[in-house]
Design an enzyme around this catalytic site. Structure first.
Site, PDB file in Angstrom:
ATOM      1  CB  ALA A 103      -0.908  -0.011   1.223  1.00  0.00           C
ATOM      2  NE  ARG A 105      -2.030   1.650   5.444  1.00  0.00           N
ATOM      3  CZ  ARG A 105      -2.888   1.019   4.650  1.00  0.00           C
ATOM      4  NH1 ARG A 105      -3.282   1.604   3.519  1.00  0.00           N
ATOM      5  NH2 ARG A 105      -3.353  -0.176   4.971  1.00  0.00           N
ATOM      6  CE1 TYR A 106       1.487   0.036   6.614  1.00  0.00           C
ATOM      7  CE2 TYR A 106       0.366  -1.066   4.810  1.00  0.00           C
ATOM      8  CZ  TYR A 106       0.393  -0.647   6.117  1.00  0.00           C
ATOM      9  OH  TYR A 106      -0.665  -0.917   6.949  1.00  0.00           O
ATOM     10  CB  ILE A 107       6.247   1.755  -0.707  1.00  0.00           C
ATOM     11  CG1 ILE A 107       4.979   2.272  -1.377  1.00  0.00           C
ATOM     12  CG2 ILE A 107       6.155   0.260  -0.491  1.00  0.00           C
ATOM     13  CD1 ILE A 107       4.666   1.609  -2.709  1.00  0.00           C
TER      14      ILE A 107
END
Length: 644
Positions: A103, A105-107
């Site tokens: 997602a 928001r994680y990368i």
């Protein structure tokens, strides 16, 4: 009604134009689609050397791209995986397995240093336009110094047109651009990170097709290891196609396992009695281990969709590179001239104490005039005339800077500027050499693994299923008149494949060609059944003996059948005739038996088929006798020539 039609036509044309130019087809100038260009523009704006959350970048891009965050996030991941635009941190998916990215928001991501080298962001060189709401500006197109269009490839479907550009090897593209600058011939072919084999015999410089194959390791006869993937394939899709072929009985395998990580490794174990060489062609024929891909280099050039070749694109970029370098040098030259002018004004202003002349002035206008008048004796030293802006800048010099003015430092600065101006003038006279130097510099900045070729060019032809499939399906004919692979009783006529076509002559003398049937009613009798191979059938001599149902007179017709149309019935004999016998021998003897009548002494007559001439398959037969024929006896009577 006419108004509505005109409105529809106008709106449709506008929509089609928008989809073609602003969504699906990349621009030749920078090789990017609008969403990709807006992502890069945002990353350049946000660039502070640190990684940014992809979710944050997507949100910032939305002020330039009003089509939702999903399309932006997907395009950013694709662009990041190209390796030269965006540096990535985190899980951005796997091109080998087909796994998706985490997602947003994680990368994290940031602009790649190389992108700053080949995408020109200087607003004095690249044209910027207002964004969709007019609050900001964005580049109309970047001016790219290298053939981005070919390096990253592109795929898109628009209204009435599409593009499919395979990616190319960076080193080969830049070397080709160097050859184009030197006026030399060059040839270039695609290269994809997943490897594999490609045959480019029909590539047509980007507007033809390629045949792509997986690369096999068959060092073990009982095992096949797929080490590289075909173009546009992942290990998951390849596995699915192999499993589907196995379930349909097309290939024989024992088991299949996928060990793919950062390179492909699919292991196929074979059952007892089956060896790697037996399965190789079947994998190519029935699975995605071999694919044909049609390519079309459609790009937007000067606002219009244009079909180009790889050679034309390379030459276009080679010419454009010299133009970009010239524009950059001329802009730098103008800036240096301005800097030189400012340094010269500052030196004269302080050394000659021109600032002293303004002490007695009463108005701002008098001050400006006094300064300009003070420079009149030194006009020969100036690059251009003194402007009000120049005077304003001089008057803002702090008194401390005047008192601490270092004449030697100023001279060093002027000398450095003049040295750079000489260098720029030299480069402007040798733009091609500058372009070659730039390309060599770019090649030195790429990592060795980025420049290595992954896809191997080879010479091979696509494996046709029809050529490798075995004739192992029984085509049976039963007493009820049914013919087909689904007929369970009766006699086996042929061994067939699903791709065969069957030539049949029915009891009535009608002949037809059709695909292998599952179960088809033919007739309660057949004279002939064989594969519909024109090279075979056209050489068979058919001898037809038939009689008129009214007069009972008998005829013979010898002919060959050279052609036909699928699923169409043809008559070997005229209407109203009854077929007594059809034979495929070149010569045979037969006896006609006549009906018994008073005063008729001749009861039968013997004939030889060799005594009658061959005619065309559409011609009438030759009359044998006017006597009323009761039957025909073939001598000798061979079992395979009996009515089936």
């Amino acid at each position: 009604m006419a108004y509505v039609k005109n409105l529809f036509d106008k709106n449709f044309i506008e929509y089609a134009s928008y989809v073609i130019r602003d969504r699906a087809i990349p621009d030749l100038e920078d090789g990017l689609k609008p969403v990709q260009r807006r992502i890069m523009h945002t990353l350049f704006e946000m660039d502070d050397g640190r990684f940014q959350k992809v979710a944050n970048v997507v949100g910032r891009v939305m002020k330039y791209h009003p089509h939702g965050d999903a399309s932006i996030g997907g395009a950013l991941v694709v662009l990041a995986n190209k390796g030269i635009f965006i540096e990535k941190q985190g899980n951005f998916g796997n091109m080998f397995t087909g796994d998706g990215a985490s997602a947003p928001r994680y990368i994290e991501c940031r602009v790649h240093p190389l992108a700053k080298e080949f995408l020109v962001t200087n607003p004095h060189v690249t044209h910027y336009v207002p964004n969709y709401d007019g609050r900001d500006t964005e580049p109309e197109v970047y001016r790219a110094k290298i053939p981005v269009t070919l390096i990253i490839g592109a795929e898109g479907i628009a209204v009435g047109m599409s593009t499919k550009i395979l990616p190319y090897n960076i080193r080969e593209v830049l070397e080709a651009e160097k050859k184009a600058l030197r006026g030399e011939d060059f040839e270039i072919f695609p290269d994809v990170p997943t490897g594999g084999l490609i045959d480019v015999s029909n590539y047509n410089d980007g507007n033809g097709k390629i045949i792509t194959r997986a690369k096999f390791d068959m060092s073990d006869d009982k095992k096949i290891i797929i080490t590289e993937l075909p173009v546009d394939t992942t290990s998951e899709t390849l596995m699915n196609s192999i499993e589907a072929a196995y379930k349909n009985g097309k290939i024989k395998i024992g088991s299949i396992e996928d060990f793919t990580t950062d390179h492909c490794q699919i292991e196929i174990k074979l059952p007892r009695g089956v060896y790697a060489s037996d399965v190789e062609k079947a994998l190519y024929a029935y699975t995605d281990c071999e694919k044909s891909i049609n390519c079309q280099m459609l790009v937007i050039k000067d606002g219009m969709p244009v079909l180009m070749t790889a050679t034309e694109i390379i030459k276009y970029y080679a010419k454009k590179l010299t133009t970009i370098i010239k524009d950059e040098l001329e802009y730098e030259k103008s800036e240096l001239n301005e800097e030189l002018h400012a340094r010269t004004l500052e030196r004269i202003f302080i050394e000659e104490r021109i600032y002293k002349k303004i002490e007695q002035m009463k108005t701002a206008e008098d001050v400006v005039n006094a300064v300009k008048k003070g420079f009149v004796p030194f006009k020969a030293e100036l690059i251009r005339d003194v402007t009000d802006e120049d005077v304003d800048r001089l008057l803002k010099i702090p008194i401390r800077r005047i008192s601490l003015f270092d004449i030697n430092k100023n001279r060093d600065q002027v000398e450095a500027i003049n040295k750079r101006l000489k260098e720029i003038n030299r480069k402007l006279r040798h733009l091609v050499d500058c372009a070659l130097e730039y390309l060599d510099g770019m090649l030195s900045k790429f990592k060795a693994e980025d420049l290595a070729r992954h896809t191997q060019i080879a010479k091979f032809s696509a494996v046709e299923v029809k050529k490798i499939v075995k004739r192992d399906i029984s085509l049976r004919y039963d007493e009820k008149g049914y013919l087909g692979t689904g007929v369970t009783s009766g006699t086996e006529k042929l061994k067939v494949t699903p791709f065969d076509r069957i030539f049949v002559i029915r009891r009535s003398g009608i002949y037809t060609v059709f695909d292998v049937p599952q179960k088809l009613f033919v007739d309660t009798g057949m004279w002939y059944c064989n594969y519909a191979d024109k090279d075979v059938i056209s050489k068979v001599l058919f001898t037809v003996i038939y009689r008129d149902q009214k007069t009972k007179s008998c005829f013979i017709k010898k002919c060959r059948i050279p052609s036909w149309i699928m699923n169409r019935d043809y008559m070997l004999v005229p209407d109203g005739m009854e077929v007594l016998h059809i034979d495929t021998r070149e010569s045979f003897k037969f006896t006609l038996k006549y009906e018994k009548k008073p005063r008729i002494k001749i009861k039968e007559e013997n004939f030889s088929s060799a005594d009658f001439e061959e005619r065309g398959h559409k011609a009438q037969g030759l009359r044998i006798t006017d006597k009323e024929t009761e039957s025909v006896v073939i001598e000798p009577l061979e079992p395979e020539l009996e009515l089936l």
